[in-house]
Design a protein around this motif. Structure first.
Motif, PDB file in Angstrom:
ATOM      1  N   ALA A 135      -4.460 -29.701  84.334  1.00  0.00           N
ATOM      2  CA  ALA A 135      -4.704 -30.717  85.358  1.00  0.00           C
ATOM      3  C   ALA A 135      -5.282 -31.995  84.747  1.00  0.00           C
ATOM      4  O   ALA A 135      -4.988 -33.099  85.224  1.00  0.00           O
ATOM      5  CB  ALA A 135      -5.635 -30.173  86.435  1.00  0.00           C
ATOM      6  N   ASP A 136      -6.082 -31.852  83.692  1.00  0.00           N
ATOM      7  CA  ASP A 136      -6.604 -33.035  83.011  1.00  0.00           C
ATOM      8  C   ASP A 136      -5.462 -33.882  82.432  1.00  0.00           C
ATOM      9  O   ASP A 136      -5.557 -35.102  82.381  1.00  0.00           O
ATOM     10  CB  ASP A 136      -7.561 -32.643  81.883  1.00  0.00           C
ATOM     11  CG  ASP A 136      -8.937 -32.252  82.380  1.00  0.00           C
ATOM     12  OD1 ASP A 136      -9.248 -32.517  83.560  1.00  0.00           O
ATOM     13  OD2 ASP A 136      -9.712 -31.669  81.605  1.00  0.00           O
ATOM     14  N   GLY A 146      -3.140 -23.282  91.841  1.00  0.00           N
ATOM     15  CA  GLY A 146      -2.447 -24.565  91.815  1.00  0.00           C
ATOM     16  C   GLY A 146      -1.909 -24.973  93.172  1.00  0.00           C
ATOM     17  O   GLY A 146      -1.945 -26.151  93.546  1.00  0.00           O
ATOM     18  N   LEU A 147      -1.422 -24.001  93.941  1.00  0.00           N
ATOM     19  CA  LEU A 147      -0.930 -24.276  95.291  1.00  0.00           C
ATOM     20  C   LEU A 147      -2.083 -24.716  96.190  1.00  0.00           C
ATOM     21  O   LEU A 147      -1.964 -25.686  96.937  1.00  0.00           O
ATOM     22  CB  LEU A 147      -0.252 -23.027  95.862  1.00  0.00           C
ATOM     23  CG  LEU A 147       0.381 -23.156  97.241  1.00  0.00           C
ATOM     24  CD1 LEU A 147       1.522 -24.160  97.219  1.00  0.00           C
ATOM     25  CD2 LEU A 147       0.892 -21.806  97.722  1.00  0.00           C
ATOM     26  N   ARG A 148      -3.217 -24.016  96.079  1.00  0.00           N
ATOM     27  CA  ARG A 148      -4.397 -24.373  96.880  1.00  0.00           C
ATOM     28  C   ARG A 148      -4.863 -25.791  96.566  1.00  0.00           C
ATOM     29  O   ARG A 148      -5.265 -26.541  97.444  1.00  0.00           O
ATOM     30  CB  ARG A 148      -5.523 -23.378  96.604  1.00  0.00           C
ATOM     31  CG  ARG A 148      -6.775 -23.653  97.433  1.00  0.00           C
ATOM     32  CD  ARG A 148      -7.874 -22.700  97.072  1.00  0.00           C
ATOM     33  NE  ARG A 148      -8.245 -22.890  95.689  1.00  0.00           N
ATOM     34  CZ  ARG A 148      -9.465 -22.778  95.217  1.00  0.00           C
ATOM     35  NH1 ARG A 148     -10.448 -22.431  95.994  1.00  0.00           N
ATOM     36  NH2 ARG A 148      -9.724 -22.967  93.951  1.00  0.00           N
ATOM     37  N   LEU A 149      -4.787 -26.176  95.287  1.00  0.00           N
ATOM     38  CA  LEU A 149      -5.245 -27.497  94.862  1.00  0.00           C
ATOM     39  C   LEU A 149      -4.158 -28.564  94.979  1.00  0.00           C
ATOM     40  O   LEU A 149      -4.393 -29.725  94.657  1.00  0.00           O
ATOM     41  CB  LEU A 149      -5.756 -27.424  93.416  1.00  0.00           C
ATOM     42  CG  LEU A 149      -6.977 -26.529  93.216  1.00  0.00           C
ATOM     43  CD1 LEU A 149      -7.247 -26.313  91.732  1.00  0.00           C
ATOM     44  CD2 LEU A 149      -8.194 -27.107  93.902  1.00  0.00           C
ATOM     45  N   GLU A 150      -2.953 -28.134  95.392  1.00  0.00           N
ATOM     46  CA  GLU A 150      -1.803 -29.033  95.598  1.00  0.00           C
ATOM     47  C   GLU A 150      -1.389 -29.748  94.314  1.00  0.00           C
ATOM     48  O   GLU A 150      -1.103 -30.941  94.306  1.00  0.00           O
ATOM     49  CB  GLU A 150      -2.096 -30.033  96.710  1.00  0.00           C
ATOM     50  CG  GLU A 150      -2.356 -29.382  98.049  1.00  0.00           C
ATOM     51  CD  GLU A 150      -2.670 -30.362  99.167  1.00  0.00           C
ATOM     52  OE1 GLU A 150      -2.786 -31.585  98.905  1.00  0.00           O
ATOM     53  OE2 GLU A 150      -2.808 -29.905 100.304  1.00  0.00           O
ATOM     54  N   TYR A 151      -1.338 -28.997  93.216  1.00  0.00           N
ATOM     55  CA  TYR A 151      -0.913 -29.569  91.948  1.00  0.00           C
ATOM     56  C   TYR A 151       0.595 -29.492  91.802  1.00  0.00           C
ATOM     57  O   TYR A 151       1.255 -28.661  92.431  1.00  0.00           O
ATOM     58  CB  TYR A 151      -1.580 -28.847  90.772  1.00  0.00           C
ATOM     59  CG  TYR A 151      -3.045 -29.195  90.610  1.00  0.00           C
ATOM     60  CD1 TYR A 151      -3.557 -30.397  91.072  1.00  0.00           C
ATOM     61  CD2 TYR A 151      -3.909 -28.321  89.990  1.00  0.00           C
ATOM     62  CE1 TYR A 151      -4.894 -30.714  90.915  1.00  0.00           C
ATOM     63  CE2 TYR A 151      -5.251 -28.636  89.825  1.00  0.00           C
ATOM     64  CZ  TYR A 151      -5.730 -29.845  90.295  1.00  0.00           C
ATOM     65  OH  TYR A 151      -7.048 -30.163  90.139  1.00  0.00           O
ATOM     66  N   THR A 199       2.643 -25.876  82.678  1.00  0.00           N
ATOM     67  CA  THR A 199       1.866 -26.193  81.481  1.00  0.00           C
ATOM     68  C   THR A 199       0.642 -25.286  81.375  1.00  0.00           C
ATOM     69  O   THR A 199       0.293 -24.832  80.279  1.00  0.00           O
ATOM     70  CB  THR A 199       1.444 -27.681  81.486  1.00  0.00           C
ATOM     71  OG1 THR A 199       2.630 -28.493  81.519  1.00  0.00           O
ATOM     72  CG2 THR A 199       0.628 -28.033  80.262  1.00  0.00           C
ATOM     73  N   ALA A 200      -0.004 -24.970  82.495  1.00  0.00           N
ATOM     74  CA  ALA A 200      -1.169 -24.074  82.476  1.00  0.00           C
ATOM     75  C   ALA A 200      -0.775 -22.693  81.962  1.00  0.00           C
ATOM     76  O   ALA A 200      -1.493 -22.101  81.143  1.00  0.00           O
ATOM     77  CB  ALA A 200      -1.779 -23.969  83.872  1.00  0.00           C
ATOM     78  N   ASP A 251      -3.944 -36.897  88.631  1.00  0.00           N
ATOM     79  CA  ASP A 251      -4.856 -38.029  88.759  1.00  0.00           C
ATOM     80  C   ASP A 251      -6.285 -37.556  89.006  1.00  0.00           C
ATOM     81  O   ASP A 251      -7.241 -38.154  88.542  1.00  0.00           O
ATOM     82  CB  ASP A 251      -4.422 -38.940  89.915  1.00  0.00           C
ATOM     83  CG  ASP A 251      -3.104 -39.643  89.626  1.00  0.00           C
ATOM     84  OD1 ASP A 251      -2.768 -39.832  88.441  1.00  0.00           O
ATOM     85  OD2 ASP A 251      -2.407 -40.000  90.593  1.00  0.00           O
ATOM     86  N   ASP A 252      -6.409 -36.489  89.760  1.00  0.00           N
ATOM     87  CA  ASP A 252      -7.718 -35.944  90.095  1.00  0.00           C
ATOM     88  C   ASP A 252      -7.762 -34.501  89.611  1.00  0.00           C
ATOM     89  O   ASP A 252      -7.506 -33.574  90.373  1.00  0.00           O
ATOM     90  CB  ASP A 252      -7.943 -36.023  91.608  1.00  0.00           C
ATOM     91  CG  ASP A 252      -9.352 -35.644  92.010  1.00  0.00           C
ATOM     92  OD1 ASP A 252     -10.251 -35.719  91.149  1.00  0.00           O
ATOM     93  OD2 ASP A 252      -9.546 -35.254  93.171  1.00  0.00           O
ATOM     94  N   GLY A 253      -8.058 -34.310  88.335  1.00  0.00           N
ATOM     95  CA  GLY A 253      -8.017 -32.980  87.724  1.00  0.00           C
ATOM     96  C   GLY A 253      -9.077 -32.032  88.254  1.00  0.00           C
ATOM     97  O   GLY A 253     -10.068 -32.444  88.857  1.00  0.00           O
ATOM     98  N   PHE A 254      -8.844 -30.766  88.039  1.00  0.00           N
ATOM     99  CA  PHE A 254      -9.765 -29.694  88.419  1.00  0.00           C
ATOM    100  C   PHE A 254     -10.883 -29.666  87.382  1.00  0.00           C
ATOM    101  O   PHE A 254     -10.632 -29.534  86.195  1.00  0.00           O
ATOM    102  CB  PHE A 254      -8.989 -28.370  88.440  1.00  0.00           C
ATOM    103  CG  PHE A 254      -9.742 -27.191  88.974  1.00  0.00           C
ATOM    104  CD1 PHE A 254     -10.487 -27.270  90.134  1.00  0.00           C
ATOM    105  CD2 PHE A 254      -9.680 -25.977  88.316  1.00  0.00           C
ATOM    106  CE1 PHE A 254     -11.156 -26.169  90.636  1.00  0.00           C
ATOM    107  CE2 PHE A 254     -10.346 -24.865  88.803  1.00  0.00           C
ATOM    108  CZ  PHE A 254     -11.083 -24.964  89.965  1.00  0.00           C
ATOM    109  N   GLN A 255     -12.104 -29.809  87.816  1.00  0.00           N
ATOM    110  CA  GLN A 255     -13.228 -29.907  86.896  1.00  0.00           C
ATOM    111  C   GLN A 255     -13.696 -28.536  86.427  1.00  0.00           C
ATOM    112  O   GLN A 255     -13.730 -27.583  87.193  1.00  0.00           O
ATOM    113  CB  GLN A 255     -14.385 -30.644  87.575  1.00  0.00           C
ATOM    114  CG  GLN A 255     -14.040 -32.053  88.002  1.00  0.00           C
ATOM    115  CD  GLN A 255     -13.594 -32.922  86.847  1.00  0.00           C
ATOM    116  OE1 GLN A 255     -14.248 -32.957  85.809  1.00  0.00           O
ATOM    117  NE2 GLN A 255     -12.489 -33.611  87.014  1.00  0.00           N
TER     118      GLN A 255
END
Length: 180
Positions: free
Chosen positions: A86-87, A16-21, A28-29, A91-95
């Motif tokens: 993330a979904d 999550g830190l890498r993806l800046e969430y 929640t994850a 705004d730009d979720g992890f696919q």
């Protein structure tokens, strides 16, 4: 790739830190993963595979596809939990395709489907961060890095994680008022 709960939480937070969430996405994850592990109700296995490939699959591969996902903490669960969270929150979720590519494991598709079905495609997003955000009049406010550490500590302790978010928020406010 079975892991301990601690490793699962650390992986969610590192990814999550890498993806800046946001912190709410990470919390929640972890909650999604915990709910999956502790779920004792009915589950429906993902059984879909292309019928034209049936002759190309071994009996072991068909068994993996048709059996329920084991309820254990794993790297795959960390990725799938973050994809689902993330979904909901970003705004730009992890696919899920990106998760499958990074793990080199298509099992995440099956896991995502089973977790979503188990939750009737309705995931709750209510934690102390979402409550704090609702209390802040300026919605452009950015939380201090300290909240990353606080969120991680709370997620590491299942009792704290499942404590009423209002209680945690009030505790934070009281501590701040006492310069702690």
């Amino acid at each position: 790739n079975v892991t301990s709960r601690k490793e699962f939480v650390e992986l969610v937070f590192d990814l999550g830190l890498r993806l800046e969430y946001g912190y709410d996405t990470l919390i929640t994850a972890v909650e999604i993963g915990d709910r999956f592990i502790s779920h004792e109700g009915h589950r429906i296995p993902y059984t879909s595979y292309k019928k034209d490939q049936q002759n190309k699959l071994t009996s072991d591969q068909i068994k993996i596809i048709t059996e329920l996902v084991p309820q254990v903490y794993s790297r795959e669960l960390a990725y799938v939990s973050l994809v689902i969270s993330a979904d909901i929150n970003e705004d730009d979720g992890f696919q899920i395709e990106k998760a499958a590519e990074e793990l080199e494991n298509g099992y995440v598709y099956k896991m995502q489907w089973e977790i979503s079905m188990m939750n009737n495609f309705c995931i709750r997003n209510h934690n102390f961060i979402t409550l704090l955000v609702s209390l802040i009049p300026d919605k452009k406010y950015v939380f201090d890095r300290m909240f990353w550490d606080l969120s991680r500590v709370i997620c590491m302790d299942e009792t704290l994680l499942h404590t009423n978010p209002i209680t945690i928020t009030l505790a934070i406010i009281i501590l701040i008022k006492r310069d702690k």
